[in-house]
Design a protein around this motif. Sequence first.
Motif, short mmCIF file in Angstrom:
data_model
loop_
_atom_site.label_atom_id
_atom_site.label_comp_id
_atom_site.label_asym_id
_atom_site.label_seq_id
_atom_site.Cartn_x
_atom_site.Cartn_y
_atom_site.Cartn_z
N ASP A 167 0.83 -1.19 0.00
CA ASP A 167 0.00 0.00 0.00
C ASP A 167 0.87 1.25 0.00
OD1 ASP A 167 -2.44 1.34 -0.01
OD2 ASP A 167 -2.45 1.55 2.17
N LYS A 168 0.26 2.38 -0.32
CA LYS A 168 0.94 3.67 -0.24
C LYS A 168 1.54 3.86 1.15
CE LYS A 168 -3.57 5.50 0.83
NZ LYS A 168 -4.05 4.11 1.01
N TYR A 169 2.68 4.53 1.20
CA TYR A 169 3.41 4.83 2.44
C TYR A 169 4.02 3.60 3.11
CZ TYR A 169 0.66 9.12 1.93
OH TYR A 169 0.06 10.26 1.44
N GLN A 170 3.93 2.43 2.48
CA GLN A 170 4.45 1.20 3.10
C GLN A 170 5.72 0.70 2.43
OE1 GLN A 170 2.79 0.27 5.94
NE2 GLN A 170 1.58 2.09 5.41
N GLU A 171 6.20 1.36 1.40
CA GLU A 171 7.35 0.85 0.65
C GLU A 171 8.57 0.62 1.54
OE1 GLU A 171 4.97 3.56 -2.14
OE2 GLU A 171 5.74 3.70 -0.09
N ASP A 172 8.75 1.50 2.54
CA ASP A 172 9.92 1.38 3.41
C ASP A 172 9.63 0.60 4.68
OD1 ASP A 172 8.21 3.32 4.39
OD2 ASP A 172 9.75 4.87 4.63
N ARG A 173 8.51 -0.12 4.71
CA ARG A 173 8.16 -0.90 5.90
C ARG A 173 8.15 -2.40 5.64
NH1 ARG A 173 6.31 2.13 10.11
NH2 ARG A 173 5.95 4.35 9.68
N VAL A 174 8.05 -2.81 4.38
CA VAL A 174 8.08 -4.24 4.05
C VAL A 174 9.51 -4.74 4.23
CG1 VAL A 174 7.76 -5.95 2.22
CG2 VAL A 174 6.14 -4.05 2.47
N THR A 175 9.67 -5.83 4.98
CA THR A 175 11.00 -6.33 5.32
C THR A 175 11.46 -7.51 4.48
OG1 THR A 175 10.05 -7.78 7.01
CG2 THR A 175 10.75 -5.57 7.72
N TRP A 176 10.65 -7.91 3.51
CA TRP A 176 10.98 -9.11 2.74
C TRP A 176 11.00 -8.85 1.23
CZ3 TRP A 176 6.41 -10.13 0.08
CH2 TRP A 176 5.24 -9.62 0.66
N TRP A 177 11.38 -7.62 0.84
CA TRP A 177 11.48 -7.32 -0.58
C TRP A 177 12.48 -8.22 -1.29
CZ3 TRP A 177 7.45 -5.35 -2.30
CH2 TRP A 177 6.84 -4.20 -1.81
N ASP A 178 13.47 -8.71 -0.59
CA ASP A 178 14.47 -9.58 -1.23
C ASP A 178 13.85 -10.88 -1.73
OD1 ASP A 178 15.44 -11.82 1.13
OD2 ASP A 178 14.39 -10.04 1.80
N ALA A 179 12.68 -11.26 -1.22
CA ALA A 179 12.06 -12.52 -1.62
C ALA A 179 11.38 -12.44 -2.98
CB ALA A 179 11.05 -12.96 -0.56
N VAL A 180 11.00 -11.23 -3.42
CA VAL A 180 10.31 -11.08 -4.70
C VAL A 180 11.28 -10.53 -5.74
CG1 VAL A 180 8.07 -10.78 -3.58
CG2 VAL A 180 9.45 -8.76 -4.14
N ASP A 181 10.84 -10.49 -6.97
CA ASP A 181 11.69 -10.04 -8.07
C ASP A 181 11.52 -8.57 -8.40
OD1 ASP A 181 12.65 -12.78 -8.73
OD2 ASP A 181 10.53 -13.08 -9.20
N VAL A 182 10.32 -8.05 -8.12
CA VAL A 182 9.98 -6.67 -8.46
C VAL A 182 9.23 -6.05 -7.29
CG1 VAL A 182 8.74 -5.17 -10.08
CG2 VAL A 182 9.78 -7.28 -10.91
N ILE A 183 9.59 -4.83 -6.93
CA ILE A 183 8.88 -4.09 -5.89
C ILE A 183 7.79 -3.25 -6.56
CG2 ILE A 183 9.07 -2.30 -4.12
CD1 ILE A 183 11.96 -3.12 -3.73
N SER A 184 6.61 -3.25 -5.99
CA SER A 184 5.56 -2.40 -6.53
C SER A 184 4.69 -1.88 -5.39
CB SER A 184 4.70 -3.13 -7.57
OG SER A 184 4.00 -4.22 -7.00
N SER A 185 4.03 -0.77 -5.65
CA SER A 185 3.19 -0.18 -4.61
C SER A 185 2.03 0.58 -5.23
CB SER A 185 4.01 0.77 -3.72
OG SER A 185 4.30 1.98 -4.39
N SER A 186 1.09 0.96 -4.37
CA SER A 186 -0.04 1.77 -4.80
C SER A 186 0.32 3.23 -4.59
CB SER A 186 -1.30 1.40 -3.99
OG SER A 186 -1.76 0.11 -4.32
N GLY A 187 0.48 3.97 -5.68
CA GLY A 187 0.98 5.33 -5.58
C GLY A 187 -0.11 6.39 -5.56
N TYR A 188 -1.07 6.24 -4.68
CA TYR A 188 -2.14 7.24 -4.61
C TYR A 188 -1.71 8.40 -3.72
CZ TYR A 188 -4.94 3.46 -6.59
OH TYR A 188 -5.42 2.46 -7.39
N TYR A 189 -0.71 9.14 -4.17
CA TYR A 189 -0.18 10.23 -3.36
C TYR A 189 -0.82 11.55 -3.75
CZ TYR A 189 3.18 6.84 -1.71
OH TYR A 189 3.75 5.74 -1.13
N PRO A 190 -1.09 12.41 -2.77
CA PRO A 190 -1.64 13.73 -3.09
C PRO A 190 -0.79 14.45 -4.12
CG PRO A 190 -1.70 13.34 -0.73
CD PRO A 190 -0.92 12.20 -1.32
N ILE A 191 -1.43 15.24 -4.94
CA ILE A 191 -0.76 15.86 -6.09
C ILE A 191 0.46 16.67 -5.69
CG2 ILE A 191 -2.28 17.89 -6.03
CD1 ILE A 191 -2.18 17.82 -9.14
N ASP A 192 0.46 17.23 -4.49
CA ASP A 192 1.59 18.06 -4.07
C ASP A 192 2.63 17.28 -3.26
OD1 ASP A 192 0.13 17.62 -1.78
OD2 ASP A 192 0.02 19.73 -1.17
#
Length: 307
Positions: A167-192
């Motif tokens: 989810d948004k704002y969680q990219e730096d909280r997942v501790t097991w990115w090394d297990a997958v091949d590609v990192i992806s997230s939901s980028g619903y960030y405010p325009i500013d």
Amino acid sequence: MTWGWVGTRGTWATPAAADSMRLMADHGVNWTALAYAAEQATAFSTDIPFGSEPTVTDDEIVWAIREAHSLGMKVCLKPVVNVADGTWRAFIGFFDWDVPNEPSWTQWFASYSRFIVHAARIAEAEGCEMLCIGCEMVRADGQEAHWRALVAQVREVYSGPITYNCDKYQEDRVTWWDAVDVISSSGYYPIDQWEQQLDRIAPVVEASGKPFFFMEAGCPSREGSPALPNDWNLAGAPSGDEQLRYYEEMFRACRSRDWVGGLMLWDWPAALYQPDAAVDNDDYCPYGKPAALYMTAQYAAWKDEAR
């Protein structure tokens, strides 16, 4: 572009669905996430009956994959769990440790793994170019051992790249990115906030050494939505100009970062509205709206730069 959400049985593998997918491809889309949901009863249920209604059938999933491939698009198969009572899947959760006679993460992951591995077998058989093993499972994100075990099971039946859509704002909280091949997230960030959030995500991507893209991103075409693009219930009049304004900033910010591999925009329905209804449509789909022309041009430019 994500296509077909939520994958309600009977809405895929129809003439209308074929027209919808063709029109999506005509807008320069070269990757599609075929997203469908299985429903568990509550956030505390441990059974995910993915073979039952309302989830699309295996035949419908295979149809969609083949249809996308026939149109020259690559496919990320994206099975997702939803909660039938309307609770957002991010709140699915149990005790951190298993307790006798209480629903547990172990029980839930056993059912969820059957769902995802079943999808992985379809993805392998049909040559899907990517598989997404989860979407916005915020409370589940901390169950690292279970996710690693799931990835291992998936790799036994699927040979392509695996991603997880945090989810948004969680990219730096997942501790097991090394297990997958590609990192992806939901980028619903405010325009500013695009620059600020990309600055935050960049070190995560660099440290991982993995490719990154936004598995979901977009904005409803309504007044006020650029400031809160993840709220599809936000009150506001339809506005294609507001959606376009958001797209312009999102594309500008992402194209300035060479580590952003792309945008899997949200979303394109299987039952598409008529073009003359676009002006009154206030949802995420850009079809018939100013954002569609802008998106098509940006995708063409991005493709030319990648050559």
